[in-house]
Motif scaffolding. Structure first.
Motif, mmCIF file in Angstrom:
data_model
loop_
_atom_site.group_PDB
_atom_site.id
_atom_site.type_symbol
_atom_site.label_atom_id
_atom_site.label_comp_id
_atom_site.label_asym_id
_atom_site.label_seq_id
_atom_site.Cartn_x
_atom_site.Cartn_y
_atom_site.Cartn_z
ATOM 1 N N CYS A 222 1.064 -0.042 0.486
ATOM 2 C CA CYS A 222 1.427 -1.066 1.481
ATOM 3 C C CYS A 222 0.350 -1.187 2.562
ATOM 4 O O CYS A 222 -0.043 -2.305 2.973
ATOM 5 N N ASP A 225 -2.600 -2.868 1.107
ATOM 6 C CA ASP A 225 -2.367 -4.302 0.959
ATOM 7 C C ASP A 225 -2.592 -5.020 2.289
ATOM 8 O O ASP A 225 -3.210 -6.097 2.345
ATOM 9 N N LEU A 242 0.144 -5.194 9.375
ATOM 10 C CA LEU A 242 1.478 -4.689 9.015
ATOM 11 C C LEU A 242 2.541 -5.327 9.898
ATOM 12 O O LEU A 242 3.612 -5.702 9.437
ATOM 13 N N ASP A 249 5.101 -11.470 2.980
ATOM 14 C CA ASP A 249 4.315 -10.233 2.968
ATOM 15 C C ASP A 249 5.217 -9.012 2.957
ATOM 16 O O ASP A 249 4.974 -8.027 2.238
ATOM 17 N N ARG A 252 6.741 -8.610 -0.454
ATOM 18 C CA ARG A 252 5.763 -8.116 -1.434
ATOM 19 C C ARG A 252 5.514 -6.626 -1.243
ATOM 20 O O ARG A 252 5.490 -5.855 -2.216
ATOM 21 N N ARG A 253 5.311 -6.205 0.018
ATOM 22 C CA ARG A 253 5.017 -4.789 0.264
ATOM 23 C C ARG A 253 6.247 -3.917 0.000
ATOM 24 O O ARG A 253 6.133 -2.773 -0.432
ATOM 25 N N LEU A 254 7.440 -4.490 0.275
ATOM 26 C CA LEU A 254 8.659 -3.736 -0.036
ATOM 27 C C LEU A 254 8.784 -3.527 -1.543
ATOM 28 O O LEU A 254 9.173 -2.456 -2.013
ATOM 29 N N LEU A 256 6.271 -3.324 -3.558
ATOM 30 C CA LEU A 256 5.288 -2.286 -3.899
ATOM 31 C C LEU A 256 5.856 -0.886 -3.659
ATOM 32 O O LEU A 256 5.714 0.015 -4.483
ATOM 33 N N LEU A 257 6.492 -0.755 -2.486
ATOM 34 C CA LEU A 257 7.049 0.565 -2.156
ATOM 35 C C LEU A 257 8.148 0.960 -3.127
ATOM 36 O O LEU A 257 8.186 2.086 -3.643
#
Length: 800
Positions: A222, A225, A242, A249, A252-254, A256-257
């Motif tokens: 994250c 990114d 962030l 965003d 998307r990062r959530l 990924l996590l």
């Protein structure tokens, strides 16, 4: 989650608790959907319903029943109507697909609990459901919008764009997979498993470390990114992106996590299962080693060339060789002296281990004899040779040889067969004895007439030297020989009437020594080994002499060139073990009499028939074949037993056991001088149903000076007795039609208390015993008899 586990909790209280937890999980999931992460595509909203992991976790942990409780009572089915009110009838389709999704995973969990397979694996099950979800959502979901407006949301859209449907399908498939992965990972955590009442494996401790590493990796991605996005748009590497991120965003990062954490969960599950398999293999190996060491049968692992590669402790004991000597030694080594059941050597190629390795098939219960290396004794082993099933090489496989020691069973089986043969021999002798006893009476009656009248002819005045004298003497001699043969038959049949006395066998042997000297001759040396403390036995002395005479004659014939005849006496105590293998012998004290010769011995086949009546190895006309059968009958009638051991060329030994008694020796009888007319004036009542025998008895008594009254049956005898004065003696047959001799005497003695009796019979001892005649109550005269024997019995009956 451990697919092989089953809930630890049980009972009604725990069931109620799980129902309550399922309801609460459903309610929390329904409420949590209102806090979902949303992406707006006007006029529609795509929501990421993260809270649905709660009922899914219930389904994976406890199965379909509790999943159904969470969906219905927990109102999970209601969340589409609360979250997407503008979908109208489309929310009904979502309610069905999400409810079935949760119940489907509960159903697969039930299947995994009974039998885990690839098809009910949670990820495979999710992949299958994703196909169904995508198909239903792509078709039925858009169609349901044509039914709008629904009565609960009047403003529901009448249609939905295709790109929104695609977004919903992709979102649904992705969120469902992530939720399943997250729940499966969560259910693998030890603390969660304890709360859910599931067993905790020893390998679950690694899950925390893997999930922590996956979470850190997700956070790092994250951050990476955000930095990459900041560089692309503002040309600077900074983390400020962030907190300046848009909703897209964050989503998307959530993702990924969550993806990193889910991937960590999958890796954790793989590691856990791999460690579980290794742990199970280790436990299986330990169980195998324990079983291998503790099993009672010997087990050898044999290479294709016959070398022993391993062995268990039982095999060490069976073969008498420690493990370090057994390993690498060939099973075909000459030290084993391996033989077949018949005692012939077993070639290496025919050994069951070699056959199993060559044919790759099981060889069962092959009997071999092997030499025990510690004591040198032969061990009889049943060998089961099992080729290794896992061997796929082109060559012969290793073989497990399972050894079962049946040496003791084989010995017991041999003893059982010996006992059966002894029992058969005893039954055969008993049957022959019954035949001999049944014909003895008729023979004795005929011989009584022949011998009695021949004896009277010999004693006629002036008969000496005449042809009549010679003829009568020949008849008398033949009659005596025939009478001797019938007595031998009765002795073999154990039906003679004995005069038992308490005697010492040493006295019988020494008293009979002159007869031995005359019988055996000068080329045979008599050796007496008589124990000074030899006990007393109850026996008929004349019958003991008959036993010694027959055995000595048998030994003489076995030593035509001379040798030693050894007679021994000793005390013996027989225990239960010896008695168990020798029929007819009871535990207790005995006196042993052994008669051994150094003659030519007896072969095995002849030894089996040595006591058979009329069996002889002598030439025709040289023997009757009744000598040893007579000995057998006399010994068994005295309550003893006889056994014989012999080996061709090394002599024969007969061993006799007589029960020992602890009584006083019987005093010897004093002789009484004969008288020419000993019974002048004696009135005798003769009762005999056979006319010729009755007439003979009357003639003998008349010659002795007696007054004789005769009757042919008991009723006639009673009438004559009452009309005869001075009656002093009754001479009666035992077995007669109607009233027998014993009953007649019982009735007469009540009227004439001073009346004496002499019983006579040609029947066996058992027969006259059944008719009330015993040795203790009367004098008994065995047919055939002479006038002298009759005179002796009368004198004994009258007393001094």
């Amino acid at each position: 989650m451990n697919d092989r586990s089953t809930p630890l909790g049980s009972g009604k209280a725990w069931t109620a608790a799980r129902v309550a937890i399922a309801v609460v999980a459903g309610l929390l999931a329904t409420a949590g959907t209102l806090l979902s992460i949303n992406v707006t595509i006007p006029p529609f909203r795509v929501s990421f319903t993260w809270s649905l992991f709660l009922p899914v976790l219930v389904a994976l942990a406890w199965g379909s029943r509790y999943a159904l409780v969470a969906v219905t009572a927990g109102l999970v089915w209601l969340f589409p109507f609360l979250l997407w009110p503008n979908n109208g009838w489309g929310s009904a389709v979502n309610a069905v697909t999400y409810s079935l999704w949760i119940v489907w995973h509960g159903y697969c969990a039930d299947k995994r609990r009974s039998r885990p397979t690839l098809t009910n694996n949670p990820y495979v099950a999710q992949a299958a459901y994703s196909v169904v979800y995508a198909a239903v959502t792509s078709t039925l979901f858009p169609l349901s919008f044509r039914l709008n407006p629904a009565f609960w949301p009047p403003g529901a859209a009448p249609s939905i764009p295709a790109d929104v449907v695609v977004a919903i399908v992709v979102k649904g498939v992705l969120i469902q997979f992530l939720v399943v992965a997250f729940c499966d990972t969560l259910a693998a955590l030890p603390s969660v498993r304890r709360v859910l009442g599931l067993p905790v494996g020893r390998t679950a401790r690694y899950t925390w470390f893997i999930l922590a590493a996956a979470t850190l990796a997700g956070i790092a991605l994250c951050m990476m990114d955000a930095m990459v996005e900041g560089y692309l748009f503002s040309q600077t590497f900074t983390l400020s992106a962030l907190w300046r991120a848009t909703t897209q965003d964050v989503v998307r990062r959530l993702f990924l996590l969550i993806t990193c954490v889910a991937t960590g969960g999958v890796i954790a599950r793989f590691v856990e299962r791999r460690l579980d398999v290794e742990e199970q293999l280790e436990e299986s190996s330990q169980r195998y080693a324990t079983l291998f060491r503790s099993i009672a049968q010997g087990i050898l692992c044999v290479a294709p060339d016959g070398r022993i590669t391993s062995a268990n402790p039982a095999a060490e004991q069976l073969l008498g060789m420690p493990l370090h000597d057994l390993v690498h030694r060939s099973l075909h080594d000459a030290c084993w002296d391996t033989v077949r059941e018949d005692g012939t050597p077993l070639p290496a190629a025919e050994h069951p281990a070699s056959v199993a390795a060559r044919t790759r098939t099981l060889v069962s219960e092959f009997l071999v004899g092997m030499t025990h290396q510690a004591d040198g004794a032969r061990r009889w082993l049943l060998v089961d040779a099992v080729p290794q099933a896992a061997s796929h090489s082109a060559g012969a496989p290793h073989v497990y040889a399972v050894l079962t020691d049946i040496t003791r069973h084989r010995r017991h089986e041999h003893e059982r067969r010996t006992l059966q043969e002894q029992l058969f021999q005893s039954q055969k002798l008993e049957a022959t004895g019954l035949l001999a006893g049944s014909i003895a009476h008729d023979l004795n009656n005929l011989l009584s007439i022949m011998l009695g009248y021949a004896d009277m002819l010999i004693k006629l005045p002036g008969a000496a030297g005449s042809d009549v004298f010679e003829c009568a003497s020949a008849i008398a001699d033949a009659s005596r020989k025939a009478a001797h043969m019938t007595r031998q038959l009765l002795a073999f049949a154990r039906r003679q009437v004995f005069e038992l006395r308490v005697v010492c066998l040493n006295d019988v042997v020494t008293g009979f020594r002159p007869m031995f000297d005359g019988l055996t001759g000068e080329n045979i040396r008599l050796v007496l080994r008589l124990a000074e403390d030899a006990g007393l036995v109850k026996a008929d002395v004349s019958q003991m002499e008959q036993v010694l005479l027959n055995l000595a004659a048998n030994a003489r014939d076995a030593m035509p060139a001379g040798g030693d005849l050894i007679i021994e006496t000793a005390n013996a105590v027989i225990d239960a073990d010896y008695a168990g293998t020798h029929p007819g012998v009871a535990p207790g004290e005995y006196v042993r009499l052994s008669v051994t010769d150094t003659g030519r011995g007896i072969d095995e086949e002849t030894l089996k028939r040595v006591f058979d009546p009329f069996f002889t190895t002598k030439n025709r006309g040289e023997g009757t074949g009744l000598g040893l059968s007579t000995v057998y009958g006399i010994v068994t009638q005295h309550g003893g037993s006889i056994s014989v051991s012999s080996e061709p060329g090394r002599g024969t030994s007969f061993t006799i056991l007589f029960p020992r008694v602890h009584e006083q020796k019987t005093a010897s009888d004093a002789g009484t001088a004969a008288d020419a007319s000993p019974f002048t004036g004696l009135t005798v009542l003769v009762v005999e149903d056979e006319p010729a025998v009755r007439k003979l008895c009357c003639s003998m008594l008349s010659a002795m000076g007696c007054t004789v009254v005769q009757a042919q049956n008991g009723e006639e005898a009673l009438a004559l007795a009452r009309s005869t004065s001075g009656l002093r003696l009754l001479l009666t047959d035992v077995v007669m039609p109607g009233m027998n001799g014993s009953e007649l005497y019982d009735r007469l003695v009540r009227e004439y208390p001073a009346l004496k009796v002499v019983f006579m019979s040609g029947y066996s001892r058992e027969v006259i015993g059944r008719h009330g005649v015993t040795e203790a109550r009367s004098r008994y005269l065995q047919k055939p008899f002479t006038a002298g024997e009759l005179q002796t019995r009368i004198r004994e009956a009258l007393g001094p």
